[in-house]
Design an enzyme around this catalytic site. Structure first.
Site, PDB file in Angstrom:
ATOM      1  N   GLU A  88       0.814  -1.220   0.000  1.00  0.00           N
ATOM      2  CA  GLU A  88       0.000   0.000   0.000  1.00  0.00           C
ATOM      3  C   GLU A  88       0.845   1.267   0.000  1.00  0.00           C
ATOM      4  O   GLU A  88       0.441   2.292  -0.527  1.00  0.00           O
ATOM      5  CB  GLU A  88      -0.946   0.007   1.208  1.00  0.00           C
ATOM      6  CG  GLU A  88      -2.003   1.086   1.121  1.00  0.00           C
ATOM      7  CD  GLU A  88      -3.233   0.776   1.952  1.00  0.00           C
ATOM      8  OE1 GLU A  88      -3.855   1.722   2.444  1.00  0.00           O
ATOM      9  OE2 GLU A  88      -3.591  -0.402   2.100  1.00  0.00           O
ATOM     10  N   ASP A 144      -2.987  -3.080   3.089  1.00  0.00           N
ATOM     11  CA  ASP A 144      -3.517  -3.251   4.446  1.00  0.00           C
ATOM     12  C   ASP A 144      -4.612  -4.312   4.455  1.00  0.00           C
ATOM     13  O   ASP A 144      -5.492  -4.318   3.588  1.00  0.00           O
ATOM     14  CB  ASP A 144      -4.090  -1.930   4.969  1.00  0.00           C
ATOM     15  CG  ASP A 144      -2.999  -0.999   5.480  1.00  0.00           C
ATOM     16  OD1 ASP A 144      -1.827  -1.410   5.468  1.00  0.00           O
ATOM     17  OD2 ASP A 144      -3.320   0.128   5.890  1.00  0.00           O
ATOM     18  N   TYR A 153      -1.562  -4.749  13.648  1.00  0.00           N
ATOM     19  CA  TYR A 153      -2.389  -3.947  12.723  1.00  0.00           C
ATOM     20  C   TYR A 153      -3.318  -3.011  13.504  1.00  0.00           C
ATOM     21  O   TYR A 153      -4.095  -3.451  14.351  1.00  0.00           O
ATOM     22  CB  TYR A 153      -3.215  -4.888  11.844  1.00  0.00           C
ATOM     23  CG  TYR A 153      -4.052  -4.182  10.810  1.00  0.00           C
ATOM     24  CD1 TYR A 153      -3.472  -3.619   9.686  1.00  0.00           C
ATOM     25  CD2 TYR A 153      -5.436  -4.082  10.958  1.00  0.00           C
ATOM     26  CE1 TYR A 153      -4.240  -2.969   8.733  1.00  0.00           C
ATOM     27  CE2 TYR A 153      -6.214  -3.433  10.009  1.00  0.00           C
ATOM     28  CZ  TYR A 153      -5.607  -2.873   8.901  1.00  0.00           C
ATOM     29  OH  TYR A 153      -6.371  -2.225   7.969  1.00  0.00           O
TER      30      TYR A 153
END
Length: 691
Positions: free
Chosen positions: A8, A104, A307
């Site tokens: 990303e 992500d 995350y």
């Protein structure tokens, strides 16, 4: 044959490339024997705008609303076309056999990658990397267990449905309001009910009228208890409380009952993103956007947390095998981590629940020890919050024994509560043991009463922390988008920050009156968000969802068209444009306010207020203002009236660019080759003569 890996961001791509052995650096990608690693820059594509779909939609007019295209489609973002072109070229290479989506691991990340692969017409197999931390160990394990991208199709359908819904509702209602009331009025599926939550709290504060009341208390053995009442504010006047006090003083009290109860409070669960943002706001005053940025940095750059954009506070059972390594990573900052490492015993077992883990588990430290010299003070604070919550998994619960002493004066009751801490557990640093006294059942209590005056307190304005909690309660947005929604409301001047509280502007208040009440209420958006979640789980069809959104859009636009509400633009001034004579309106910018012409064909603008500069007055040495006059900007001192040209009387030097700086340094280095000084040359000549 090679795999094309799509990350990303460039920073993530760089780390993946190192782990995968793609060490050859090109301008827009890395390459190795088995992998080519490239990146997006967030979104490289966006949904097409109305003017891209139909020529008549280019002009904002009520006749073309609602705009309901059968298919919206995507287009490249202008600033990132070069990177998109690179990905397209890599995708067509014959040695690329499949792609790996490494964006992500969430709804938005899925959309970023799918749009890119769709646009470049990638027709080879696609796999999905799904990891919750960016450590080398996690990445290697993730690549060893890649799954087919089709396993995540429902997540993509949900993300696409959300984007389409925001386009349909947001653009149509915003255009309808803007055209009807001739001002930039932005409305949306999530942002409008979020604004309404702030307005609702302000209404409560505005309606609040402070009420005086009296509190009657009994003192016994150095402890104080209030009179038990159904209505704690029953005594409205001094006469009422004095009358009650006199009646009680004629009696003797008696301890009628003593009961004991043990209470156990386990350590709180690890953070999800929304709670972390809320706590960081309350404790440090950080905005939701700032906290997200900090934790994203801890995840991507430092790789010390999992995350961040998670909505779960639970952990999956397979993480139990990693706990020792995570404790070891914390031992440098938290001495208790070494103690827990020796025990390796999880106390808060309820935190491990596979059924309650969504796309990602709770936010916890990774197995990688942080380099504290590289963390900013803000990053250090956020890491500390996450680490302390994680350590709660190994900390005993807080236990206390509560003693309830009931004292009666006739039919009136006073209850004394005493607490004895049995085990401080996770509250060890914040718990103080109070000094208890010994009550005896049947003991006589003297009528030692007092009273004091009190005032009811108004509700507090919403802070970003309390607003986030309400957004979560009503399912407004996702952990990944809530910070962005708050920022957009501030940017469009519908809401403003005042210290650590939020306030709806006059423009925002009017917007809430102009739009459909159903769009203002969080219930409709909560229903939409629930349906989007069901799409992600494969329990609801995105086609059915968008059909409902289309019908809602028609109704919302129709109600704006038929509305008879009046609107006043509070930014409009009575000052006229010197160019065309139209009225000027105030517009907030990053460093103050501007006055801009309301005539769209006119480009006139000037500062609404003088800007304070760092330039000092030559007379009083105080900072001067930058004032706009007929001949342009100039300095003026507001204290003694001294004026100067904007250059300060000296010719300003243009700041050297980095390119110019490099060229100059290169020239200096070339010119700095060893040369003999005049003295050295003279000595050499003299010595030569002597020879």
């Amino acid at each position: 044959m090679k795999r094309l890996v799509l990350a990303e961001k460039p920073s993530v791509a760089k780390d993946l490339a190192q782990i995968l052995g793609a060490t050859k650096k090109n301008k827009n990608y890395y390459e190795g024997p088995n992998y080519v690693v490239t990146w997006a820059l967030g979104h490289l594509l966006t949904l097409k705008m109305p003017e891209d779909l139909k020529k008549e939609w280019q002009t904002w007019q009520m006749e073309t609303l609602p705009m309901l295209p059968k298919y919206i489609g995507i287009k490249p973002l202008p600033k990132t076309r070069v990177q998109l072109k690179t990905i397209g070229q890599l995708a067509k290479r014959k040695d690329i056999t499949e792609a790996v989506i490494a964006t992500d691991a969430g709804r938005e990340g899925e959309l970023v990658a799918r749009w890119i692969l769709e646009y470049v017409r990638f027709n080879k197999p696609v796999k999905r990397l799904w990891i919750s931390s960016q450590t080398t160990k996690a990445v290697k394990a993730g690549f060893a267990s890649l799954r087919p991208a089709k396993d995540y199709d429902n997540l993509y359908y949900s993300a696409l449905a959300r984007a389409n819904a925001d386009w349909l509702v947001g653009l149509n209602v915003t255009r309808a309001l803007t055209v009807k009331y001739q001002d930039n009025l932005s409305a949306g599926r999530v942002q409008t009910p979020t604004l309404a939550l702030v307005a609702k709290q302000e209404e409560k504060i505005a309606r609040f009228i402070p009420q005086k009341y009296f509190i009657l208390s009994l003192e016994a053995l150095g402890k104080t208890a209030k009179l038990s009442q159904k209505d704690p504010q029953a005594f409205k006047t001094r006469a009422q409380v004095e009358e009650k006090l006199q009646a009680l003083q004629k009696q003797q009290g008696k301890v009628t009952k003593i009961s004991f109860k043990e209470k156990t409070i386990p350590a709180p669960l690890p953070y999800d993103l929304t709670e972390l943002q809320r706590v960081a706001n309350e404790r440090y005053g950080y905005s939701a956007k700032k906290t997200l940025s900090l934790v994203q940095s801890l995840y991507e750059i430092h790789k010390v947390v999992s995350y961040p954009r998670t909505d779960s506070k639970y952990l999956s059972n397979d993480l139990k095998s990693t706990l020792k390594e995570r404790l070891r990573a914390l031992s440098g900052m938290f001495p208790e981590a070494k103690e827990y490492l020796g025990q390796a015993k999880v106390v808060q077992k309820k935190a491990f629940n596979d059924a309650k883990v969504t796309d990602h588990h709770a936010l916890i430290p990774t197995e990688q020890s942080p380099d504290f010299s590289k963390l900013s003070s803000d990053e250090h604070r956020i890491y500390g919050l996450i680490a302390q919550r994680f350590l709660g998994l190994f900390t005993p619960a807080y236990r206390e024994k509560q003693e309830k002493v009931t004292v009666n004066f006739g039919s009136d009751t006073f209850i004394f509560i005493q607490t004895q801490v049995l085990e401080a557990g996770w509250k060890e640093t914040t718990t103080e043991q109070e000094q208890n006294v010994a009550f005896r059942e049947g003991a006589v209590i003297a009528p030692n009463f007092s009273f004091k005056e009190a005032l009811t307190t108004p509700p507090k304005p919403l802070s970003e922390g309390t607003l986030l909690a309400q957004m979560e309660r009503y399912s407004l947005g996702t952990p990944a988008t809530r910070a962005e929604i708050i920022e957009k409301l501030v940017k469009t001047e519908l809401m403003e920050r005042n210290n650590n509280s939020l306030r709806v502007t006059k423009k925002g208040q009017q917007l809430l009156e102009l739009v459909n009440p159903e769009l203002v209420s969080p219930e409709l958006t909560a229903k939409w968000e629930k349906q989007l979640e069901q799409i992600a789980q494969g329990k609801y069809e995105s086609k059915a969802f968008l059909a409902e959104i289309r019908n809602d859009t028609k109704r919302l636009v129709r109600e704006v068209k038929n509305s008879e509400q009046k609107y006043q633009d509070f930014s409009l001034t009575k000052k006229k444009c010197p160019k065309c004579g139209a009225f000027l309106k105030e517009k907030k910018v990053r460093d103050g306010k501007l006055l801009v012409c309301t005539n769209e064909a006119c480009d006139y603008k000037r500062r609404a207020e003088a800007k304070v500069s760092n330039h000092r007055c030559p007379v009083c040495h105080k900072k001067m203002l930058i004032v706009t006059g007929k001949n342009g900007d100039y300095f003026r001192c507001k204290y003694d009236g001294t004026t100067e040209k904007l250059t300060g009387g000296k010719k300003q030097k243009k700041k050297m660019t980095k390119h110019e700086e490099r060229r100059l340094l290169k020239k200096i280095n070339q010119d700095d080759e060893p040369q003999e000084s005049a003295l050295a040359q003279a000595l050499k000549a003299a010595l030569g003569k002597e020879d």
